[in-house]
Design a protein around this motif. Structure first.
Motif, PDB file in Angstrom:
ATOM      1  N   ILE A  55       0.850  -1.199   0.000  1.00  0.00           N
ATOM      2  CA  ILE A  55       0.000   0.000   0.000  1.00  0.00           C
ATOM      3  C   ILE A  55       0.886   1.249   0.000  1.00  0.00           C
ATOM      4  O   ILE A  55       1.951   1.261   0.623  1.00  0.00           O
ATOM      5  CB  ILE A  55      -0.920   0.009   1.249  1.00  0.00           C
TER       6      ILE A  55
ATOM      7  N   LEU B 227       1.317   5.060   1.146  1.00  0.00           N
ATOM      8  CA  LEU B 227       0.866   6.139   2.023  1.00  0.00           C
ATOM      9  C   LEU B 227       1.919   7.236   2.058  1.00  0.00           C
ATOM     10  O   LEU B 227       3.127   6.953   1.983  1.00  0.00           O
ATOM     11  CB  LEU B 227       0.643   5.632   3.449  1.00  0.00           C
ATOM     12  N   LYS B 228       1.482   8.463   2.211  1.00  0.00           N
ATOM     13  CA  LYS B 228       2.410   9.564   2.378  1.00  0.00           C
ATOM     14  C   LYS B 228       3.059   9.474   3.762  1.00  0.00           C
ATOM     15  O   LYS B 228       2.446   8.972   4.710  1.00  0.00           O
ATOM     16  CB  LYS B 228       1.682  10.899   2.225  1.00  0.00           C
TER      17      LYS B 228
ATOM     18  N   LYS C 101       1.233   9.452   7.467  1.00  0.00           N
ATOM     19  CA  LYS C 101      -0.175   9.088   7.376  1.00  0.00           C
ATOM     20  C   LYS C 101      -0.419   7.687   7.961  1.00  0.00           C
ATOM     21  O   LYS C 101       0.448   6.823   7.931  1.00  0.00           O
ATOM     22  CB  LYS C 101      -0.654   9.115   5.920  1.00  0.00           C
TER      23      LYS C 101
ATOM     24  N   LEU D  82      -3.372   4.433   8.068  1.00  0.00           N
ATOM     25  CA  LEU D  82      -4.550   3.847   7.434  1.00  0.00           C
ATOM     26  C   LEU D  82      -4.931   2.557   8.151  1.00  0.00           C
ATOM     27  O   LEU D  82      -4.073   1.697   8.399  1.00  0.00           O
ATOM     28  CB  LEU D  82      -4.272   3.534   5.955  1.00  0.00           C
TER      29      LEU D  82
ATOM     30  N   LYS E 280      -7.218  -0.711   7.650  1.00  0.00           N
ATOM     31  CA  LYS E 280      -7.909  -1.426   6.587  1.00  0.00           C
ATOM     32  C   LYS E 280      -7.947  -2.916   6.920  1.00  0.00           C
ATOM     33  O   LYS E 280      -6.907  -3.521   7.198  1.00  0.00           O
ATOM     34  CB  LYS E 280      -7.184  -1.216   5.249  1.00  0.00           C
TER      35      LYS E 280
ATOM     36  N   GLY F 101       2.735   5.418   7.025  1.00  0.00           N
ATOM     37  CA  GLY F 101       3.573   5.922   5.944  1.00  0.00           C
ATOM     38  C   GLY F 101       4.916   6.391   6.463  1.00  0.00           C
ATOM     39  O   GLY F 101       4.982   7.355   7.223  1.00  0.00           O
TER      40      GLY F 101
ATOM     41  N   THR G 273       5.656   2.159   2.914  1.00  0.00           N
ATOM     42  CA  THR G 273       4.577   1.932   3.889  1.00  0.00           C
ATOM     43  C   THR G 273       4.850   0.659   4.645  1.00  0.00           C
ATOM     44  O   THR G 273       5.366  -0.318   4.096  1.00  0.00           O
ATOM     45  CB  THR G 273       3.222   1.852   3.170  1.00  0.00           C
TER      46      THR G 273
END
Length: 284
Positions: free
Chosen positions: A257, A259-260, A263, A265, A267, A274, A279
């Motif tokens: 995945i 991500l910046k 960041k 996430l 899921k 990130g 990531t």
């Protein structure tokens, strides 16, 4: 070699040893000294940063010890005067010069870092956090300046990618007892000792729980992974905050995945962060 070793041990068996510690490092050395039938005069255990396993182990083996909150206990000076060697094996309290000079033959510190680069607290953690190719341990003379005395013994070990802080402690605790006997023998034989090169000196602070927060947006995967490996139990695990919840990190896993940096996430009940270069999934 065996005859020479026996000769050394017979000399050392005549001496009295006074211990100061609060971690398993000290207990492992005590076990070795008992096995070799060396004289343990007394043990002082510090309350600060105390590993409760130490107290349990000492009581289980019926080994006499005194728990202290400071160095003002009168029993300390009376024991320092009587002992041949005083030995620090992971101890958070700082001795004054007049106390350091009391033992008859020497005052040694078993320091879990290479010197002068890793003076100060939590040296094994810092060596792993800094992604060193090697980590090391030292035995040095105690002076009024922290980790500044002559080096009596030191040893380096390869730091592997699979190692975490528990591995470094196991390797160090296995090596320290024999290194200590060798150091004592060097002092008895008045061997020339290595002085510290203070041009390369660094001082690292003792780590606390608040230092375990992972600022992942500022780290690449290698550095973040070193940070997490350095903070395994019994230390406070690395952690982040997600929606005001503190999330402990036991390991990191590279993820596909994107991500910046900085960041987070969530899921499929998995949490991803990130980093600067990629990531990672948090394993907790």
């Amino acid at each position: 070699v065996s005859v020479y070793s026996n000769f050394i041990m017979n000399k050392i068996k005549k001496l009295n040893f006074l211990f100061f510690f609060n971690s398993i490092r000290g207990y492992k050395i005590i076990e070795y000294f008992q096995k070799k039938k060396l004289k343990i005069q007394h043990i002082f255990v510090a309350k600060k940063f105390l590993d409760k396993k130490v107290i349990y182990s000492l009581k289980k083996k019926k080994i006499n010890f005194t728990i202290i909150g400071s160095l003002k206990n009168k029993k300390i000076n009376s024991n320092l005067i009587k002992c041949d060697f005083a030995l620090i094996c992971g101890f958070p309290l700082i001795f004054k010069k007049e106390m350091i000079n009391l033992p008859k033959k020497g005052f040694l510190n078993c320091h879990a870092g290479l010197l002068p680069k890793y003076r100060g607290g939590s040296p094994l953690n810092w060596q792993l956090i800094n992604n060193e190719k090697y980590f090391g341990i030292s035995i040095l003379n105690v002076t009024k300046k922290i980790d500044s005395g002559e080096i009596v013994e030191s040893k380096k070990f390869k730091l592997l990618k699979k190692h975490d802080i528990r591995d470094l402690h196991k390797i160090s605790n296995k090596a320290f007892p024999k290194m200590l006997v060798s150091a004592i023998n060097k002092i008895l034989n008045k061997k020339k000792l290595k002085k510290l090169n203070f041009r390369n000196r660094k001082y690292f602070k003792q780590r606390s729980e608040k230092d375990s927060i992972l600022y992942f947006g500022k780290k690449n995967f290698i550095d973040a992974n070193c940070f997490v490996r350095a903070l395994q139990e019994p230390y406070p695990n690395a952690f982040i905050f997600h929606k005001k919840r503190k999330l402990k990190i036991k390991s990191l896993k590279s993820a596909t995945i994107v991500l910046k940096p900085g960041k987070i996430l969530k899921k499929n009940n998995k949490i991803f962060i990130g980093l600067k270069d990629k990531t990672a999934q948090i394993i907790n």
